[in-house]
Design an enzyme around this catalytic site. Structure first.
Site, mmCIF file in Angstrom:
data_model
loop_
_atom_site.group_PDB
_atom_site.id
_atom_site.type_symbol
_atom_site.label_atom_id
_atom_site.label_comp_id
_atom_site.label_asym_id
_atom_site.label_seq_id
_atom_site.Cartn_x
_atom_site.Cartn_y
_atom_site.Cartn_z
ATOM 1 N N GLY A 1 -0.453 4.417 -0.039
ATOM 2 C CA GLY A 1 -1.296 5.547 0.336
ATOM 3 C C GLY A 1 -1.935 6.198 -0.867
ATOM 4 N N ALA A 2 -1.808 7.522 -0.958
ATOM 5 C CA ALA A 2 -2.404 8.264 -2.065
ATOM 6 C C ALA A 2 -1.783 7.903 -3.408
ATOM 7 C CB ALA A 2 -2.251 9.765 -1.812
ATOM 8 N N GLY B 1 -1.337 4.833 -4.531
ATOM 9 C CA GLY B 1 -1.844 3.577 -5.067
ATOM 10 C C GLY B 1 -1.272 2.347 -4.400
ATOM 11 N N GLY C 1 -6.581 -0.217 4.745
ATOM 12 C CA GLY C 1 -5.651 -1.248 4.283
ATOM 13 C C GLY C 1 -6.179 -2.648 4.531
ATOM 14 N N ASP C 2 -6.927 -2.811 5.615
ATOM 15 C CA ASP C 2 -7.515 -4.116 5.921
ATOM 16 C C ASP C 2 -8.629 -4.451 4.930
ATOM 17 O OD1 ASP C 2 -5.838 -4.003 8.172
ATOM 18 O OD2 ASP C 2 -7.387 -2.963 9.312
ATOM 19 N N SER D 1 0.844 -1.189 0.000
ATOM 20 C CA SER D 1 0.000 0.000 0.000
ATOM 21 C C SER D 1 0.880 1.239 0.000
ATOM 22 C CB SER D 1 -0.896 0.015 1.251
ATOM 23 O OG SER D 1 -1.769 -1.081 1.268
#
Length: 317
Positions: free
Chosen positions: A222-223, A225, A251-252, A220
């Site tokens: 974040g912003a 992708g 994220g989960d 992951s």
């Protein structure tokens, strides 16, 4: 069936406040109470998508009983492991601009007997599981090698393992060859011991984790992708998001979407990003249902933008 393992679950209370001001009395405009912990959130997202899931959770005291009740109310089968200590309670303060301040309690200290009971409970469900998602930090009493032992036992039962943890427990588990690991950008940088400035840096770091034993890495960013790096190839995915309300559990939700879609290849990556993008638009740690998903907003490509500079925004968890 997707089996989840959460060694350190929690009872999560989220309050929406106009602004966080130290030393002042804050009046919340809204509040939520949810069963928490990364594996618990994966089960919640899997159940919200209409799939069967079983959550293995050590539970103790009144908070533990409430966690079990809340999970059952969401259609999740609970495999509780009674422990002497009390399940932890966490507090989150969410501001209108998406800023989140969290206070996480340490949780109980587990005994060797309680640890073994968790492992044996996972073993009892492993033969029927399509995937086992082992998620979150380890509570006091469990050594960093605990996840490695779980992965080894689950593989012995023929199950596939997705691991979402960080630090020493992640490094120790790699030698047991988990089928997929899911770090965020910060955890990926920590695992390889250097900062990551670009998407290309993240790809190289993911490849290093594969060399250490992970079959695939779902990262992951974040912003910026998500990345999927595996023997079959490397893919990069992004999604447009109208507004971020809370990134708790995003994220989960992403991992749940990935596993529910098969857990490999670009289609599973697209599902992961769609679930994560939907989750950040929901309050607290609410998990998205199929009605919240917007697959058309997701772009997946094998043409990875290696030179793209990573933003400073934290990765959804």
């Amino acid at each position: 069936m997707i089996l989840t393992v959460t060694p350190n679950p929690s009872l999560d209370r989220t309050y929406e406040v106009p602004a966080l001001e130290r030393g002042e009395v804050l009046r919340a405009s809204a509040e939520r109470m949810d069963p928490g912990g990364k594996g618990v959130n994966v089960s919640r997202a899997v159940a919200a998508a209409g799939h069967r899931t079983v959550a293995v959770v050590p539970l103790g005291g009144a908070p533990g009983a409430l966690v079990a009740q809340l999970l059952a109310g969401q259609g999740i089968e609970v495999a509780p492991v009674p422990v002497a200590g009390h399940t932890r309670s966490n507090i989150a303060l969410a501001e209108p601009d998406g800023t989140l301040t969290k206070v996480n309690a340490p949780g109980p200290e587990l005994t060797a007997e309680e640890s073994e009971t968790i492992l044996s409970t996972v073993g009892a469900y492993s033969p029927a599981a399509d995937w086992i998602a082992c998620c979150g930090s380890l509570p006091r009493g469990l050594a960093p090698e605990w996840y490695a032992e779980l992965v080894t036992r689950a593989h012995g039962a023929g199950a596939r393992i997705a691991l979402d943890t960080s630090g020493p427990s992640l490094i120790a588990a790699l030698a047991a060859r988990p089928d997929v690991v899911k770090p965020n950008a910060e955890e990926l940088a920590e695992a390889v011991g250097r900062p990551l400035a670009t998407v290309g840096d993240a790809v190289k770091a993911a490849e290093e984790l594969r060399q250490l034993g992970a079959a695939a890495v779902l990262a992951s960013l974040g912003a910026d992708g998500q990345l999927l790096v595996s023997e079959a190839g490397t893919w990069y995915a992004t999604a447009s998001v109208d507004a971020v309300r809370s990134n708790v559990g995003a994220g989960d939700a992403s991992l749940a979407g990935f596993l529910a879609a098969g857990g490999e290849g670009p289609d599973a990556l697209a599902a992961a990003v769609a679930h994560g993008a939907a989750a950040v638009g929901l309050p607290g740690s609410e998990m998205p249902t199929p009605a919240h998903l917007n697959p058309s907003a997701v772009t997946v490509t094998a043409d990875v933008p290696l030179d793209r500079v990573l933003s400073k925004q934290g990765s959804p968890r």
